[in-house]
Design a protein around this motif. Structure first.
Motif: not given
Length: 252
Positions: A43-47, A49, A108
């Motif tokens: 998931s790009w917008q999350s930990p 990434q 990240s």
């Protein structure tokens, strides 16, 4: 035999190409399974990434790069201009996907306060990407841009071929370093107990090696090289006389 039309496919080539694609798709599936089952997915917008990094690198720097190298073995009877364009397009797509993977790891690390470019894997990875980009730019300049002389292309071609295979091998080696580093960061204490995640990641490493070996074998079989079509040989001689100030001489 130089002017004859090449056969559709030499004996054994199709089987090796099919095996390479089966291995390539399997290693992509193994990468997805590892990241999805044991690392939480992507998931790009999350930990999560960071997980886009290994996925993009395996897809771009290994699978698509390998397929781009196989273009001249697979498309044997198509016009060389079309084959050349597909070769460059696949390499360009591989670079674009790899760039997404690089952005993912840097963003990240920045979000988590982790240092960048300190490990052997990161050094090799950046070197592989920069050299791959340089190889692509030089290839486009020499073989796609009009006006480059026949002799200059001829002198550069062996270097282009060698470094293409060398960078493919280097990319696979860098992926193996990355797999080991990721395992040691995440399951250091249990890795030696043959936990399922470690076994799956090790299997992925073997698939990467197998894919590289099969692609490398296809590329290094001299009798599987694409023979020039009769019209291409005629055009090559015309191009040589147009771009050289002296009358053509010497070997092909």
């Amino acid at each position: 035999m130089d002017g004859a039309l090449p056969s559709s496919s030499p004996a054994g080539l199709s089987a090796y190409v099919a095996v390479s694609q089966l291995l390539g798709l399997t290693l992509l599936a193994a990468t997805g399974a590892w990241l999805g089952r044991y690392r939480g997915g992507v998931s790009w917008q999350s930990p999560l990434q960071f997980n886009a990094h290994p996925l993009c690198m395996v897809l771009g720097m290994v699978f698509l790069q390998g397929d781009a190298l196989l273009v001249y073995r697979v498309f044997r009877n198509e016009a060389r201009r079309s084959t050349k364009a597909l070769h460059a397009l696949l390499h360009g797509l591989a670079l674009l996907i790899a760039l997404v993977g690089l952005v993912a790891v840097f963003e990240s690390h920045r979000a988590k306060g982790i240092s960048n470019m300190y490990s052997l894997h990161s050094w090799c990875g950046m070197a592989a990407f920069v050299l791959y980009l340089l190889q692509w730019l030089l290839g486009c300049s020499f073989f796609l841009v009009p006006g480059v002389s026949f002799s200059l292309r001829g002198r550069y071609k062996p270097h282009h071929v060698f470094f293409g295979i060398a960078l493919f091998a280097f990319s696979i080696a860098t992926c193996l370093l990355g797999i080991t580093e990721m395992l040691l960061f995440n399951i250091r204490d249990s890795y030696s107990h043959f936990v399922p995640e470690g076994v799956l990641a090790n299997t992925l490493g073997l698939l990467l090696v197998a894919f590289g070996l099969v692609v490398g074998y296809v590329l290094t079989r001299d009798d599987w090289k694409r023979a020039p079509l009769a019209e291409e040989m005629a055009l090559s001689m015309d191009f040589k006389t147009l771009t050289e100030s002296e009358s053509p001489r010497g070997s092909q």
